[in-house]
Design a protein around this motif. Structure first.
Motif, PDB file in Angstrom:
ATOM      1  N   UNK A 232       0.815  -1.208   0.000  1.00 42.58           N
ATOM      2  CA  UNK A 232       0.000   0.000   0.000  1.00 42.58           C
ATOM      3  C   UNK A 232       0.847   1.254   0.000  1.00 42.58           C
ATOM      4  N   UNK A 233       0.179   2.405  -0.028  1.00 38.91           N
ATOM      5  CA  UNK A 233       0.872   3.681  -0.147  1.00 38.91           C
ATOM      6  C   UNK A 233       1.746   4.043   1.023  1.00 38.91           C
ATOM      7  N   UNK A 234       1.465   3.485   2.198  1.00 39.42           N
ATOM      8  CA  UNK A 234       2.269   3.779   3.376  1.00 39.42           C
ATOM      9  C   UNK A 234       3.313   2.691   3.644  1.00 39.42           C
ATOM     10  N   UNK A 235       3.532   1.831   2.659  1.00 36.59           N
ATOM     11  CA  UNK A 235       4.613   0.866   2.761  1.00 36.59           C
ATOM     12  C   UNK A 235       4.261  -0.464   3.389  1.00 36.59           C
ATOM     13  N   UNK A 236       3.045  -0.640   3.840  1.00 37.58           N
ATOM     14  CA  UNK A 236       2.657  -1.927   4.411  1.00 37.58           C
ATOM     15  C   UNK A 236       2.390  -2.940   3.308  1.00 37.58           C
ATOM     16  N   UNK A 237       2.703  -4.196   3.570  1.00 39.22           N
ATOM     17  CA  UNK A 237       2.573  -5.244   2.565  1.00 39.22           C
ATOM     18  C   UNK A 237       1.690  -6.365   3.080  1.00 39.22           C
ATOM     19  N   UNK A 238       0.810  -6.840   2.206  1.00 34.75           N
ATOM     20  CA  UNK A 238      -0.017  -8.011   2.472  1.00 34.75           C
ATOM     21  C   UNK A 238       0.308  -9.063   1.425  1.00 34.75           C
ATOM     22  N   UNK A 239       0.531 -10.288   1.858  1.00 31.65           N
ATOM     23  CA  UNK A 239       0.799 -11.396   0.947  1.00 31.65           C
ATOM     24  C   UNK A 239      -0.381 -12.355   0.966  1.00 31.65           C
ATOM     25  N   UNK A 240      -0.967 -12.551  -0.206  1.00 31.52           N
ATOM     26  CA  UNK A 240      -2.116 -13.435  -0.355  1.00 31.52           C
ATOM     27  C   UNK A 240      -1.661 -14.670  -1.130  1.00 31.52           C
ATOM     28  N   UNK A 241      -1.463 -15.770  -0.416  1.00 31.93           N
ATOM     29  CA  UNK A 241      -0.942 -16.977  -1.043  1.00 31.93           C
ATOM     30  C   UNK A 241      -2.059 -17.777  -1.728  1.00 31.93           C
ATOM     31  N   UNK A 242      -1.708 -18.312  -2.911  1.00 26.64           N
ATOM     32  CA  UNK A 242      -2.605 -19.202  -3.676  1.00 26.64           C
ATOM     33  C   UNK A 242      -4.013 -18.623  -3.796  1.00 26.64           C
ATOM     34  N   UNK A 243      -4.069 -17.348  -4.157  1.00 25.52           N
ATOM     35  CA  UNK A 243      -5.359 -16.689  -4.359  1.00 25.52           C
ATOM     36  C   UNK A 243      -6.125 -17.354  -5.494  1.00 25.52           C
ATOM     37  N   UNK A 244      -5.434 -17.611  -6.604  1.00 31.57           N
ATOM     38  CA  UNK A 244      -6.049 -18.256  -7.762  1.00 31.57           C
ATOM     39  C   UNK A 244      -5.551 -19.698  -7.850  1.00 31.57           C
ATOM     40  N   UNK A 245      -6.435 -20.672  -8.026  1.00 38.33           N
ATOM     41  CA  UNK A 245      -6.003 -22.064  -8.144  1.00 38.33           C
ATOM     42  C   UNK A 245      -5.311 -22.318  -9.479  1.00 38.33           C
ATOM     43  N   UNK A 246      -4.753 -23.485  -9.642  1.00 38.82           N
ATOM     44  CA  UNK A 246      -3.989 -23.795 -10.856  1.00 38.82           C
ATOM     45  C   UNK A 246      -4.848 -23.733 -12.115  1.00 38.82           C
ATOM     46  N   UNK A 247      -6.138 -23.964 -11.998  1.00 38.48           N
ATOM     47  CA  UNK A 247      -7.007 -23.979 -13.181  1.00 38.48           C
ATOM     48  C   UNK A 247      -7.722 -22.645 -13.409  1.00 38.48           C
ATOM     49  N   UNK A 248      -7.156 -21.545 -12.886  1.00 35.92           N
ATOM     50  CA  UNK A 248      -7.764 -20.228 -13.092  1.00 35.92           C
ATOM     51  C   UNK A 248      -7.848 -19.915 -14.587  1.00 35.92           C
ATOM     52  N   UNK A 249      -8.771 -19.027 -14.926  1.00 35.98           N
ATOM     53  CA  UNK A 249      -8.955 -18.612 -16.315  1.00 35.98           C
ATOM     54  C   UNK A 249      -8.985 -17.089 -16.387  1.00 35.98           C
ATOM     55  N   UNK A 250      -8.626 -16.565 -17.548  1.00 34.47           N
ATOM     56  CA  UNK A 250      -8.668 -15.119 -17.741  1.00 34.47           C
ATOM     57  C   UNK A 250     -10.104 -14.610 -17.539  1.00 34.47           C
ATOM     58  N   UNK A 251     -10.198 -13.396 -17.000  1.00 32.12           N
ATOM     59  CA  UNK A 251     -11.449 -12.686 -16.705  1.00 32.12           C
ATOM     60  C   UNK A 251     -12.093 -13.159 -15.408  1.00 32.12           C
ATOM     61  N   UNK A 252     -11.464 -14.087 -14.691  1.00 28.57           N
ATOM     62  CA  UNK A 252     -11.986 -14.483 -13.394  1.00 28.57           C
ATOM     63  C   UNK A 252     -11.483 -13.535 -12.301  1.00 28.57           C
ATOM     64  N   UNK A 253     -12.281 -13.417 -11.230  1.00 25.59           N
ATOM     65  CA  UNK A 253     -11.929 -12.588 -10.078  1.00 25.59           C
ATOM     66  C   UNK A 253     -11.819 -13.465  -8.836  1.00 25.59           C
ATOM     67  N   UNK A 254     -10.752 -13.243  -8.069  1.00 25.74           N
ATOM     68  CA  UNK A 254     -10.518 -14.015  -6.853  1.00 25.74           C
ATOM     69  C   UNK A 254     -10.320 -13.066  -5.680  1.00 25.74           C
ATOM     70  N   UNK A 255     -10.680 -13.542  -4.490  1.00 28.52           N
ATOM     71  CA  UNK A 255     -10.574 -12.717  -3.293  1.00 28.52           C
ATOM     72  C   UNK A 255      -9.448 -13.214  -2.402  1.00 28.52           C
ATOM     73  N   UNK A 256      -8.647 -12.266  -1.869  1.00 26.52           N
ATOM     74  CA  UNK A 256      -7.517 -12.620  -1.030  1.00 26.52           C
ATOM     75  C   UNK A 256      -7.531 -11.876   0.298  1.00 26.52           C
ATOM     76  N   UNK A 257      -6.385 -11.821   0.938  1.00 28.67           N
ATOM     77  CA  UNK A 257      -6.258 -11.140   2.227  1.00 28.67           C
ATOM     78  C   UNK A 257      -6.483  -9.653   2.085  1.00 28.67           C
ATOM     79  N   UNK A 258      -6.621  -9.000   3.222  1.00 32.11           N
ATOM     80  CA  UNK A 258      -6.947  -7.578   3.229  1.00 32.11           C
ATOM     81  C   UNK A 258      -6.041  -6.815   4.201  1.00 32.11           C
ATOM     82  N   UNK A 259      -5.804  -5.530   3.917  1.00 32.26           N
ATOM     83  CA  UNK A 259      -5.124  -4.659   4.863  1.00 32.26           C
ATOM     84  C   UNK A 259      -6.040  -4.426   6.065  1.00 32.26           C
ATOM     85  N   UNK A 260      -5.480  -4.400   7.243  1.00 33.25           N
ATOM     86  CA  UNK A 260      -6.248  -4.149   8.449  1.00 33.25           C
ATOM     87  C   UNK A 260      -5.598  -2.996   9.194  1.00 33.25           C
ATOM     88  N   UNK A 261      -6.405  -2.013   9.579  1.00 30.41           N
ATOM     89  CA  UNK A 261      -5.886  -0.859  10.316  1.00 30.41           C
ATOM     90  C   UNK A 261      -5.577  -1.265  11.756  1.00 30.41           C
TER      91      UNK A 261
END
Length: 261
Positions: A232-261
Motif C-alpha cells: 500500500x501507499x504507506x509501505x505496508x505489505x499483504x501477501x495473499x498466497x494461492x489466491x487463484x487455483x492452478x485452473x484459473x482462467x482469464x477474466x476471473x476474479x478471486x478474493x484474497x487477504x486484506x489490509x487491516x488498520x
C-alpha cells in the motif's frame, strides 16, 4: 463567483467545523484538511462515474464494491493513477448559499481522472487544470455536502482510511505472453504502490503499473496457482498466497487477504 466569508463568521455558521486540522478519524484518517474545489456529474449524464470504466480501470463500480460515492481527481491529485482507490473525506465550506447547513461530510473513493481544460479559466470549466486540487464527484456524493443547484463549490478535503468489506479482489486478464491483474476493494490506504506475483514454478515477479490499478508482467503463468504481494501507499505489505487455483482462467476474479488498520 465563490464568495469569501470572514473566519469568525465561518465559526458561527459551521460551529467551528472545518477549522481544525490533523484530527484522526475513528476509521483511520491520517491527513490534514486541505482547501480545494468540487463539482459533480449528474446521474443522467454518460460518464465513468455513472456508467463504470474510467481512468482507474475499475469497470462496474457496484460489482467492485465502490458504490455511488466516487470521484474523479484533477492531475494534481491523480498522480498518473497512483491515487486510484484512495478515500477522501470532504465538506463544502465558505459558501453560505450552496453548502448544506452544518457542513456535513462525505467519504468518496477515487475511481477516475478529471482531465484538464486548458482553454478555460479556472472557475469556468478549468477547475481540473494543474495545479488545482479538484474533486469531480458523483451526484450522490455531491448532494451529501452541497445543493444541487450549485456549480463549483469550495471544499475542505483530506485522505482517510478506506473501510472495505471482505478481502482484496484480483481480476486476472492477459494472454500467453503477459499477465495483467486489476486490484480492487483495497482497504486502509485504498491505493496500491507495488505488486508482485508468484506462480508455483516461479519466484516473486515484480509487476508494473499498466494504467490505473491494472498491473502487468511479461510472464506466462497459466496452469499455476497464483499468489500476490501487495504494498500500500504507506509501505505496508499483504501477501495473499494461492489466491487463484492452478485452473484459473482469464477474466476471473478471486478474493484474497486484506489490509487491516
Amino acid at each position: 463567483m465563490v464568495s469569501s466569508l470572514p473566519l469568525f463568521l465561518l465559526l458561527l455558521l459551521y460551529g467551528g467545523a472545518g477549522l481544525s486540522s490533523g484530527i484522526r478519524l475513528g476509521n483511520g484518517g491520517y491527513e490534514d484538511w486541505r482547501l480545494g474545489t468540487a463539482t459533480y456529474i449528474k446521474e443522467f449524464q454518460p460518464h465513468p462515474l455513472n456508467d463504470g470504466g474510467g481512468a482507474c480501470g475499475y469497470g462496474d463500480l457496484d460489482i467492485f464494491r465502490y458504490g455511488r460515492y466516487t470521484a474523479g481527481l484533477s492531475a494534481a491529485l491523480f498522480g498518473r493513477g497512483s491515487a486510484c482507490g484512495r478515500c477522501y473525506e470532504l465538506r463544502c465550506v465558505n459558501h453560505i448559499r450552496w453548502c448544506l447547513r452544518g457542513s456535513p461530510t462525505v467519504v468518496v473513493t477515487a475511481t477516475d481522472y478529471c482531465p484538464a481544460n486548458m482553454g478555460a479559466v479556472d472557475e469556468a470549466g478549468g477547475w481540473c487544470n494543474f495545479p488545482r486540487e479538484h474533486l469531480e464527484l458523483s451526484e450522490a456524493a455531491f448532494l451529501r455536502v452541497a445543493k444541487a443547484k450549485a456549480d463549483i463549490v469550495p471544499v475542505q478535503f483530506r485522505r482517510v482510511s478506506c473501510d472495505r468489506a471482505g478481502g482484496m479482489r484480483f481480476t486476472i486478464t492477459g494472454s500467453a505472453h503477459f499477465l495483467q491483474v486489476l486490484i480492487t476493494n483495497v482497504a486502509a490506504d485504498g491505493e496500491v504502490a507495488a505488486v508482485k506475483v508468484k506462480g508455483s514454478r516461479t519466484g516473486w515477479i515484480p509487476m508494473g503499473r499498466n494504467w490505473g490499478q491494472n498491473w502487468q508482467c511479461d510472464a506466462d503463468l497459466r496452469g499455476q496457482p497464483l499468489s500476490f504481494e501487495v504494498t500500500g501507499g504507506r509501505g505496508r505489505t499483504v501477501t495473499a498466497y494461492s489466491v487463484a487455483p492452478a485452473d484459473w482462467m482469464f477474466a476471473q476474479t478471486f478474493e484474497g487477504k486484506q489490509f487491516v488498520e
